[in-house]
Design a protein around this motif. Structure first.
Motif, PDB file in Angstrom:
ATOM      1  N   LYS A   1       3.499  -2.136   8.037  1.00 54.67           N
ATOM      2  CA  LYS A   1       2.521  -0.795   8.825  1.00 54.67           C
ATOM      3  C   LYS A   1       3.040   0.443   9.274  1.00 54.67           C
ATOM      4  O   LYS A   1       2.712   1.241   8.772  1.00 54.67           O
ATOM      5  CB  LYS A   1       1.786  -2.316  10.264  1.00 54.67           C
ATOM      6  CG  LYS A   1       1.087  -3.085   9.656  1.00 54.67           C
ATOM      7  CD  LYS A   1      -0.215  -3.770  10.556  1.00 54.67           C
ATOM      8  CE  LYS A   1       0.960  -4.136  11.963  1.00 54.67           C
ATOM      9  NZ  LYS A   1      -0.261  -4.775  12.438  1.00 54.67           N
ATOM     10  N   LYS A   2       4.352  -0.202  10.129  1.00 55.24           N
ATOM     11  CA  LYS A   2       4.628   1.302  10.683  1.00 55.24           C
ATOM     12  C   LYS A   2       5.089   2.573   9.426  1.00 55.24           C
ATOM     13  O   LYS A   2       5.114   3.798   9.322  1.00 55.24           O
ATOM     14  CB  LYS A   2       6.159   1.205  11.838  1.00 55.24           C
ATOM     15  CG  LYS A   2       6.394   2.460  12.132  1.00 55.24           C
ATOM     16  CD  LYS A   2       7.045   2.685  13.207  1.00 55.24           C
ATOM     17  CE  LYS A   2       7.640   3.661  13.719  1.00 55.24           C
ATOM     18  NZ  LYS A   2       8.951   3.442  14.357  1.00 55.24           N
TER      19      LYS A   2
ATOM     20  N   LEU B   1      -4.274  -0.169  10.108  1.00 56.12           N
ATOM     21  CA  LEU B   1      -3.620   0.000  11.976  1.00 56.12           C
ATOM     22  C   LEU B   1      -3.242  -1.231  12.300  1.00 56.12           C
ATOM     23  O   LEU B   1      -2.918  -1.692  13.035  1.00 56.12           O
ATOM     24  CB  LEU B   1      -3.707   1.219  13.002  1.00 56.12           C
ATOM     25  CG  LEU B   1      -3.273   2.161  12.548  1.00 56.12           C
ATOM     26  CD1 LEU B   1      -5.087   3.608  13.301  1.00 56.12           C
ATOM     27  CD2 LEU B   1      -2.534   2.689  13.305  1.00 56.12           C
ATOM     28  N   LYS B   2      -4.046  -1.729  12.013  1.00 53.70           N
ATOM     29  CA  LYS B   2      -4.669  -3.601  13.142  1.00 53.70           C
ATOM     30  C   LYS B   2      -4.625  -4.874  12.594  1.00 53.70           C
ATOM     31  O   LYS B   2      -5.049  -5.326  12.626  1.00 53.70           O
ATOM     32  CB  LYS B   2      -5.997  -3.485  14.127  1.00 53.70           C
ATOM     33  CG  LYS B   2      -6.046  -1.690  15.652  1.00 53.70           C
ATOM     34  CD  LYS B   2      -7.018  -1.823  15.629  1.00 53.70           C
ATOM     35  CE  LYS B   2      -6.692  -0.529  16.426  1.00 53.70           C
ATOM     36  NZ  LYS B   2      -7.927  -1.236  17.599  1.00 53.70           N
ATOM     37  N   GLY B   3      -4.779  -4.575  11.337  1.00 53.66           N
ATOM     38  CA  GLY B   3      -4.959  -5.866  10.028  1.00 53.66           C
ATOM     39  C   GLY B   3      -3.500  -6.601   9.906  1.00 53.66           C
ATOM     40  O   GLY B   3      -2.918  -6.023  10.661  1.00 53.66           O
TER      41      GLY B   3
ATOM     42  N   GLN C   1      -9.721  -8.204  11.152  1.00 54.14           N
ATOM     43  CA  GLN C   1     -11.568  -8.243  11.208  1.00 54.14           C
ATOM     44  C   GLN C   1     -11.965  -7.003  11.784  1.00 54.14           C
ATOM     45  O   GLN C   1     -11.886  -6.484  13.242  1.00 54.14           O
ATOM     46  CB  GLN C   1     -11.445  -9.461  12.674  1.00 54.14           C
ATOM     47  CG  GLN C   1     -11.379 -10.939  11.754  1.00 54.14           C
ATOM     48  CD  GLN C   1     -12.236 -11.568  13.075  1.00 54.14           C
ATOM     49  OE1 GLN C   1     -12.043 -11.742  14.185  1.00 54.14           O
ATOM     50  NE2 GLN C   1     -11.169 -12.622  13.073  1.00 54.14           N
ATOM     51  N   LEU C   2     -12.732  -6.564  11.371  1.00 46.45           N
ATOM     52  CA  LEU C   2     -14.231  -5.776  11.735  1.00 46.45           C
ATOM     53  C   LEU C   2     -15.197  -5.566  12.004  1.00 46.45           C
ATOM     54  O   LEU C   2     -15.517  -5.972  10.437  1.00 46.45           O
ATOM     55  CB  LEU C   2     -13.608  -4.250  10.534  1.00 46.45           C
ATOM     56  CG  LEU C   2     -12.249  -3.256  10.408  1.00 46.45           C
ATOM     57  CD1 LEU C   2     -12.018  -3.020   9.531  1.00 46.45           C
ATOM     58  CD2 LEU C   2     -11.853  -3.124  11.747  1.00 46.45           C
ATOM     59  N   ASP C   3     -15.299  -5.461  12.899  1.00 47.31           N
ATOM     60  CA  ASP C   3     -17.298  -5.663  12.907  1.00 47.31           C
ATOM     61  C   ASP C   3     -17.893  -6.840  12.490  1.00 47.31           C
ATOM     62  O   ASP C   3     -19.042  -6.966  11.647  1.00 47.31           O
ATOM     63  CB  ASP C   3     -18.282  -4.513  12.150  1.00 47.31           C
ATOM     64  CG  ASP C   3     -18.009  -2.679  12.355  1.00 47.31           C
ATOM     65  OD1 ASP C   3     -17.529  -2.628  13.726  1.00 47.31           O
ATOM     66  OD2 ASP C   3     -17.736  -1.787  11.779  1.00 47.31           O
ATOM     67  N   SER C   4     -16.842  -7.607  12.848  1.00 50.33           N
ATOM     68  CA  SER C   4     -17.330  -9.720  12.651  1.00 50.33           C
ATOM     69  C   SER C   4     -17.626 -10.121  11.606  1.00 50.33           C
ATOM     70  O   SER C   4     -18.293 -10.557  11.029  1.00 50.33           O
ATOM     71  CB  SER C   4     -18.834  -9.561  13.626  1.00 50.33           C
ATOM     72  OG  SER C   4     -19.995  -8.980  12.733  1.00 50.33           O
ATOM     73  N   LYS C   5     -16.516  -8.922  10.390  1.00 51.16           N
ATOM     74  CA  LYS C   5     -16.634  -9.397   9.037  1.00 51.16           C
ATOM     75  C   LYS C   5     -15.447  -9.284   8.804  1.00 51.16           C
ATOM     76  O   LYS C   5     -14.230  -8.568   8.992  1.00 51.16           O
ATOM     77  CB  LYS C   5     -17.420  -8.266   8.141  1.00 51.16           C
ATOM     78  CG  LYS C   5     -18.886  -8.347   8.551  1.00 51.16           C
ATOM     79  CD  LYS C   5     -18.956  -7.517   7.301  1.00 51.16           C
ATOM     80  CE  LYS C   5     -19.946  -6.525   7.679  1.00 51.16           C
ATOM     81  NZ  LYS C   5     -20.578  -5.719   6.877  1.00 51.16           N
ATOM     82  N   THR C   6     -14.480  -9.538   7.786  1.00 52.07           N
ATOM     83  CA  THR C   6     -13.598  -9.987   7.482  1.00 52.07           C
ATOM     84  C   THR C   6     -13.241  -8.851   5.866  1.00 52.07           C
ATOM     85  O   THR C   6     -13.673  -9.075   5.493  1.00 52.07           O
ATOM     86  CB  THR C   6     -12.781 -11.652   7.159  1.00 52.07           C
ATOM     87  OG1 THR C   6     -13.174 -12.141   8.291  1.00 52.07           O
ATOM     88  CG2 THR C   6     -11.223 -11.664   6.563  1.00 52.07           C
ATOM     89  N   ALA C   7     -12.318  -7.709   6.632  1.00 50.72           N
ATOM     90  CA  ALA C   7     -12.127  -7.178   5.654  1.00 50.72           C
ATOM     91  C   ALA C   7     -10.613  -7.436   4.990  1.00 50.72           C
ATOM     92  O   ALA C   7      -9.718  -8.155   5.431  1.00 50.72           O
ATOM     93  CB  ALA C   7     -12.559  -5.878   5.897  1.00 50.72           C
TER      94      ALA C   7
END
Length: 128
Positions: free
Chosen positions: A41-42, A74-76, A98-104
């Motif tokens: 990620k970095k 950044l957060k996945g 998870q973004l906005d109560s959905k999984t991406a």
């Protein structure tokens, strides 16, 4: 010198060293990116991130926001079982979050100087 005195001196010096480290490193953005996921990620986030034409079309049509992609980068979580890190010339990484109560999910091609988002998909809605 008795063993108990040696242990006492050692612990005294060790605690003074911890206090000095606390004051010197307080407020600085110090990170320990030793795990494979943190290093990937970095590495991706330090490069120029571009989008494949399919993802760019979703961004321009308003179906997707570039900040959503950045937050996922950044957060996945990197899913190494679905990734191909040793692919030549560029490794391919699969990320979920998870973004906005959905999984991406994202598919990112990580080259030497550039990272390209190849695909972006929304998965099922998570039940509350």
């Amino acid at each position: 010198m008795k063993l108990i005195h040696r242990i006492g001196f050692y612990l005294g010096g060790f605690s003074i060293g911890l206090v000095f480290l606390f004051f010197f490193l307080n407020g600085k953005k110090v990170s320990c990116d030793y795990g494979p996921e943190a290093r990937v990620k970095k590495n991706i986030n330090t490069k120029l991130v571009t989008y494949a034409p399919e993802v760019k079309a979703k961004v321009f049509s308003g179906d997707l926001d570039s900040t959503t992609i950045k937050n996922l980068l950044l957060k996945g979580d990197v899913i190494f079982s679905k990734s191909h890190p040793r692919e030549t010339p560029c490794g391919i990484y699969y990320m979920e979050g998870q973004l906005d109560s959905k999984t991406a999910s994202l598919l990112v091609e990580n080259c030497d100087s550039i990272a390209t988002v190849k695909a972006f998909n929304w998965a099922q809605k998570i039940n509350d």
